[in-house]
Write an enzyme that holds these catalytic residues in place. Sequence first.
Site, PDB file in Angstrom:
ATOM      1  N   ASN A  11       0.956  -1.238   0.092  1.00  0.00           N
ATOM      2  CA  ASN A  11      -0.008  -0.129   0.059  1.00  0.00           C
ATOM      3  C   ASN A  11       0.852   1.242   0.009  1.00  0.00           C
ATOM      4  O   ASN A  11       1.587   1.495   0.984  1.00  0.00           O
ATOM      5  CB  ASN A  11      -0.846  -0.055   1.082  1.00  0.00           C
ATOM      6  CG  ASN A  11      -1.628   1.164   1.412  1.00  0.00           C
ATOM      7  OD1 ASN A  11      -1.878   1.928   0.711  1.00  0.00           O
ATOM      8  ND2 ASN A  11      -2.335   1.306   2.672  1.00  0.00           N
ATOM      9  N   LYS A  13       0.222   4.163  -0.188  1.00  0.00           N
ATOM     10  CA  LYS A  13      -0.406   5.497   0.546  1.00  0.00           C
ATOM     11  C   LYS A  13      -0.359   6.695  -0.489  1.00  0.00           C
ATOM     12  O   LYS A  13      -0.277   6.535  -1.681  1.00  0.00           O
ATOM     13  CB  LYS A  13       0.095   5.568   1.918  1.00  0.00           C
ATOM     14  CG  LYS A  13      -0.064   4.379   2.695  1.00  0.00           C
ATOM     15  CD  LYS A  13       0.156   4.340   4.229  1.00  0.00           C
ATOM     16  CE  LYS A  13      -0.092   3.101   4.967  1.00  0.00           C
ATOM     17  NZ  LYS A  13       0.183   3.231   6.153  1.00  0.00           N
ATOM     18  N   HIS A  97      -9.291   0.957   5.058  1.00  0.00           N
ATOM     19  CA  HIS A  97      -7.965   1.202   5.870  1.00  0.00           C
ATOM     20  C   HIS A  97      -8.369   1.999   6.996  1.00  0.00           C
ATOM     21  O   HIS A  97      -9.154   2.940   7.002  1.00  0.00           O
ATOM     22  CB  HIS A  97      -6.884   1.907   4.918  1.00  0.00           C
ATOM     23  CG  HIS A  97      -5.704   1.631   5.262  1.00  0.00           C
ATOM     24  ND1 HIS A  97      -5.200   2.887   6.303  1.00  0.00           N
ATOM     25  CD2 HIS A  97      -4.575   0.850   5.194  1.00  0.00           C
ATOM     26  CE1 HIS A  97      -3.852   2.535   6.645  1.00  0.00           C
ATOM     27  NE2 HIS A  97      -3.630   1.189   6.104  1.00  0.00           N
ATOM     28  N   GLU A  99      -6.593   4.462   8.202  1.00  0.00           N
ATOM     29  CA  GLU A  99      -6.360   5.927   7.977  1.00  0.00           C
ATOM     30  C   GLU A  99      -7.599   6.517   7.169  1.00  0.00           C
ATOM     31  O   GLU A  99      -7.893   7.594   7.558  1.00  0.00           O
ATOM     32  CB  GLU A  99      -5.016   5.945   7.175  1.00  0.00           C
ATOM     33  CG  GLU A  99      -3.825   5.965   7.705  1.00  0.00           C
ATOM     34  CD  GLU A  99      -2.354   5.274   7.222  1.00  0.00           C
ATOM     35  OE1 GLU A  99      -2.774   5.280   5.849  1.00  0.00           O
ATOM     36  OE2 GLU A  99      -1.679   4.722   7.727  1.00  0.00           O
ATOM     37  N   GLU A 169      -5.269  -5.548  10.750  1.00  0.00           N
ATOM     38  CA  GLU A 169      -4.179  -4.278  10.914  1.00  0.00           C
ATOM     39  C   GLU A 169      -4.570  -3.420  12.273  1.00  0.00           C
ATOM     40  O   GLU A 169      -5.216  -2.518  12.137  1.00  0.00           O
ATOM     41  CB  GLU A 169      -4.151  -3.323   9.839  1.00  0.00           C
ATOM     42  CG  GLU A 169      -3.962  -3.931   8.348  1.00  0.00           C
ATOM     43  CD  GLU A 169      -3.398  -2.842   7.461  1.00  0.00           C
ATOM     44  OE1 GLU A 169      -2.222  -3.106   6.909  1.00  0.00           O
ATOM     45  OE2 GLU A 169      -4.081  -1.724   7.353  1.00  0.00           O
ATOM     46  N   GLY A 175       2.468   1.936  10.709  1.00  0.00           N
ATOM     47  CA  GLY A 175       3.615   3.024  10.754  1.00  0.00           C
ATOM     48  C   GLY A 175       4.208   3.363  12.265  1.00  0.00           C
ATOM     49  O   GLY A 175       5.266   4.389  12.125  1.00  0.00           O
ATOM     50  N   SER A 215       3.704  -2.602  10.404  1.00  0.00           N
ATOM     51  CA  SER A 215       5.023  -2.528  10.405  1.00  0.00           C
ATOM     52  C   SER A 215       5.771  -4.011   9.923  1.00  0.00           C
ATOM     53  O   SER A 215       6.671  -4.311  10.704  1.00  0.00           O
ATOM     54  CB  SER A 215       5.588  -2.144  12.032  1.00  0.00           C
ATOM     55  OG  SER A 215       5.176  -0.862  12.113  1.00  0.00           O
ATOM     56  N   GLY A 237       4.862   1.365   4.796  1.00  0.00           N
ATOM     57  CA  GLY A 237       6.311   1.938   4.490  1.00  0.00           C
ATOM     58  C   GLY A 237       7.264   1.168   3.855  1.00  0.00           C
ATOM     59  O   GLY A 237       8.078   1.538   2.904  1.00  0.00           O
TER      60      GLY A 237
HETATM   61  P1  PGA Z   1       2.956   0.063   7.464  1.00  0.00           P
HETATM   62  O1  PGA Z   1       1.645   0.221   7.141  1.00  0.00           O
HETATM   63  O2  PGA Z   1       3.611  -1.107   7.030  1.00  0.00           O
HETATM   64  O3  PGA Z   1       3.729   1.205   7.326  1.00  0.00           O
HETATM   65  O4  PGA Z   1       3.130  -0.097   9.051  1.00  0.00           O
HETATM   66  C1  PGA Z   1       0.652  -0.892   7.005  1.00  0.00           C
HETATM   67  C2  PGA Z   1      -0.577  -0.430   6.295  1.00  0.00           C
HETATM   68  O5  PGA Z   1      -1.208   0.926   6.621  1.00  0.00           O
HETATM   69  O6  PGA Z   1      -1.235  -1.012   5.582  1.00  0.00           O
END
Ligand code: PGA
Length: 253
Positions: A11, A13, A97, A99, A169, A175, A215, A237
């Site tokens: 992803n 983002k 998601h 976010e 998640e 993140g 993460s 990330g």
């Molecule tokens: P991250 O994000 O790997 O940066 O923790 C995962 C995600 O939001 O799908």
Amino acid sequence: MDHRKPLIAGNWKMFKTGPEALETADRLVKLLSTTMDVDVMIAPPFTALALVSDLLKKTRISLGAQNLFWEAEGAYTGEISASMLVSAGCRYVIVGHSERRQYFGETDETVNQKIKAAVTNDLIPVMCVGESETERESKETFSVLDRQVQKGLKGFSADEMETLVMAYEPVWAIGTGKTATADQAQEVHLFLREMLEKKFGNNLAKSIRILYGGSVKSDNITELMTMPDIDGALIGGASLEPETFSKIVQFQK
Ligand code: PGA
């Protein structure tokens, strides 16, 4: 023994312009061997989808979008429909998601409508669920997930859910560098699979892929993937850099 082919999804983002996305996808294609027994998906921002789609055409990497709107078309300034995503070359779409839930007002009800639009248009929905840190600390993890799954998947038949991918998640792990331990994730994945079994029956529950996200890096993917109910990962990330992402895809440290 169930066989669910692992899915490793990136992803991106709100990162990468069109040319940057093309360059990343091009490097990724070169890094990934054609013999891997893993499905791979990348989800660039909307503005890069059509460009990247051309490049991925003769490869084994699938294209996904990060969001969609549920209406087919209309006066909805700024929104993108499922059929637009399909025509841009998408096979997957990420829905709900954290976010989007946190910053853009998505609810379990809108997640439900978006999944409906995705499956109606033959897009594979990657439905994200997960508890916040406060919810975990107050021992509400399972009740939060129960609500997200019940409401998010309300009204669907088992047939409509055939391609569904679920992503667990935990919000506190996204993140932050804090990953759920493999045991913590497995406990939740099993809970989710049992819920899916109650809703849609044993066969479907056994075939639905449940990804872990939060993460994920090349040094924790292998342990996560040893767990019986973890069928892949959704990676933020660490998916932005092709060398890192390709190591994760190949479960290398
Ligand atoms: P991250 O994000 O790997 O940066 O923790 C995962 C995600 O939001 O799908």
